[in-house]
Design an enzyme around this catalytic site. Structure first.
Site, PDB file in Angstrom:
ATOM      1  N   HIS A  18       0.817  -1.212   0.000  1.00  0.00           N
ATOM      2  CA  HIS A  18       0.000   0.000   0.000  1.00  0.00           C
ATOM      3  C   HIS A  18       0.850   1.261   0.000  1.00  0.00           C
ATOM      4  CE1 HIS A  18      -3.284  -2.692   1.356  1.00  0.00           C
ATOM      5  NE2 HIS A  18      -2.336  -3.224   2.073  1.00  0.00           N
ATOM      6  N   CYS A  19       2.120   1.129   0.393  1.00  0.00           N
ATOM      7  CA  CYS A  19       2.903   2.329   0.696  1.00  0.00           C
ATOM      8  C   CYS A  19       4.058   2.579  -0.255  1.00  0.00           C
ATOM      9  CB  CYS A  19       3.437   2.230   2.130  1.00  0.00           C
ATOM     10  SG  CYS A  19       2.151   2.119   3.392  1.00  0.00           S
ATOM     11  N   LEU A  20       4.987   1.627  -0.335  1.00  0.00           N
ATOM     12  CA  LEU A  20       6.243   1.913  -1.029  1.00  0.00           C
ATOM     13  C   LEU A  20       6.087   2.272  -2.498  1.00  0.00           C
ATOM     14  CD1 LEU A  20       8.921  -0.482   0.484  1.00  0.00           C
ATOM     15  CD2 LEU A  20       8.239   1.808   1.153  1.00  0.00           C
ATOM     16  N   ASP A  54       3.774   6.151  -1.807  1.00  0.00           N
ATOM     17  CA  ASP A  54       4.045   7.277  -0.913  1.00  0.00           C
ATOM     18  C   ASP A  54       5.180   8.186  -1.381  1.00  0.00           C
ATOM     19  OD1 ASP A  54       2.068   6.072   0.479  1.00  0.00           O
ATOM     20  OD2 ASP A  54       3.281   5.486   2.201  1.00  0.00           O
TER      21      ASP A  54
END
Length: 418
Positions: free
Chosen positions: A259-261, A264
């Protein structure tokens, strides 16, 4: 008893809701996906960090319920927004934050507290969410209601660092807001870390993930060059990891996922470009390296098969692991999915084994297999993409004709590591 509303009942919102019930709050979990609401109210968890037993305990108190209707959020004392913040065509997509803000605004009461946890660029809380809440409520922050930002730090599947023992960064648009936000999180986690403004807290989250993203890109690119130089990059990493200061271990892989790397750092790059007119070169370079790793894995597999006088077209390839990290089932944004798609386009007969994965995310044309000795022996090549602990890597090495290991779990004459 204070009423807490948690908007979004995914891997961030649901653990917070369940933890807050234990802390004594009356909790409403607002979730726009009605199927999820039905499952939650039936006691069925779809989040790996919240078991059915924990959900049942929350229901048993009579202080937790899920709802797709924002009307059930009316009268809240504290509201935490944990909705997704994806990229759309490379641009931050704050649609879900805007929708939540517009729905909550008419329900805002003087003295209530709203906290944003969704990962986003610096300035979102004050410059984007606040005007939505103020316009829809007729109230002002600071003054009439409290507003703050606290970045989520959930690491799905991590048995050591969970919501309650991971330090929580907190902020507010003024001292009174910070005090309210801090008091709420002190009731649900063991340690809070107050910072001076929401922008600092927003940048903190992006810094954490950009740090990981850039360092993963570093070792990914290093692994490509080390092989060409005839050097075992994994041995070098093991040796460097013995240094007790000034070094942090990162390892290569088939790319980055989750979900992030993959997302973001691009929020930070976009903000820098938009506000300052400069390119964030580290982020853009890391994106380029990591986005090309699935193709590099496929290139390595094609070369390995070619050395064994086998074309990739028509070869039977067994992929071990489709999710993006060990012992979890989440494969959204997983580089393993891109590896599978690329192999299918080249004509490979692709099979995949992953006991954790949600079958809804398996690419078209990829057959599900069990990670058995028979499947390993039947494959022309086995590719280790996610090193789930349930896989028998000794068996894989023993039974397979050719193994391409992107996680360094196998060694042997029939094994190539990334």
């Amino acid at each position: 008893m204070e009423k807490l509303v948690v908007v979004g009942q995914g891997y961030v919102g649901l653990p917070l809701a369940v933890r807050a019930v234990r802390a004594g709050f009356d909790v409403v979990g607002v979730e726009v996906d009605e199927l999820r609401v039905k499952r939650l109210n039936a006691g069925q968890s779809y989040v790996e960090d919240v078991g059915d037993d924990a959900l049942a305990a929350a229901h048993g108190t009579g202080r937790y319920r899920a709802s797709a209707d924002y009307a059930d959020a009316d009268g809240f004392d504290v509201c935490v927004i944990t909705v997704p913040t994806p990229l759309t065509d490379g641009v931050p997509d704050l649609t879900h934050i805007a929708s939540a803000g517009r729905s909550l605004a008419p329900l805002l009461r003087p003295g209530a507290t709203v906290v944003l946890e969704s990962t986003t660029y610096p300035g979102t809380t004050e410059e984007y969410l606040r005007p939505i809440l103020e316009e829809g409520s007729g109230l002002r922050a600071p003054g009439d209601f409290h507003l703050g930002y606290s970045p989520e730090r959930i690491d799905p599947g991590n048995p050591r660092w969970r919501l309650e023992n991971t330090p929580k960064v907190v902020s507010g648009v003024d001292e009174a807001s910070l005090a309210k936000v801090r008091a709420f999180y002190e009731s649900v986690v063991e340690r809070v870390v107050p910072v001076s403004s929401p922008q600092v807290a927003e940048l903190c989250k992006l810094l954490e993930n950009t740090f990981r993203h850039v360092n993963i890109a570093l070792v990914n690119e290093l692994s490509v060059f080390a092989r060409q130089l005839g050097i075992d990059v994994w041995e070098a990493i093991d040796a460097a990891s013995t240094k007790p200061f000034g070094y942090m271990r990162f390892t290569p892989g088939p790319g980055v996922g989750g979900h992030c790397l993959p997302i973001d750092p691009s929020y930070l790059s976009w903000k820098v470009k938009r506000s300052l007119g400069h390119s964030f070169r580290f982020v853009e370079l890391a994106n380029d390296v990591n986005e090309h790793m699935p193709a590099h894995v496929v290139d390595r597999l094609v070369l390995g098969l070619n050395e064994r006088r086998k074309p990739v077209n028509g070869s039977r390839v067994l992929l071990l692991g489709l999710s993006y990290k060990r012992n979890t089932g989440d494969c959204r944004e997983s580089p393993a999915l891109e590896v599978a798609r690329l192999l299918r386009r080249l004509g490979a007969r692709v099979y995949a084994a992953d006991p954790h994965v949600d079958l809804a995310f398996v690419p078209e044309g990829v057959a599900i297999a069990e990670p058995t000795a028979r499947e390993a022996a039947a494959a022309d090549a086995v590719v280790i993409l996610t090193d789930h602990d349930c896989f028998d890597f000794a068996m894989v090495r023993r039974e397979s004709a050719f193994v391409l290991d992107t996680r360094n779990r196998c060694r042997g004459p029939n094994v190539e590591v990334l």
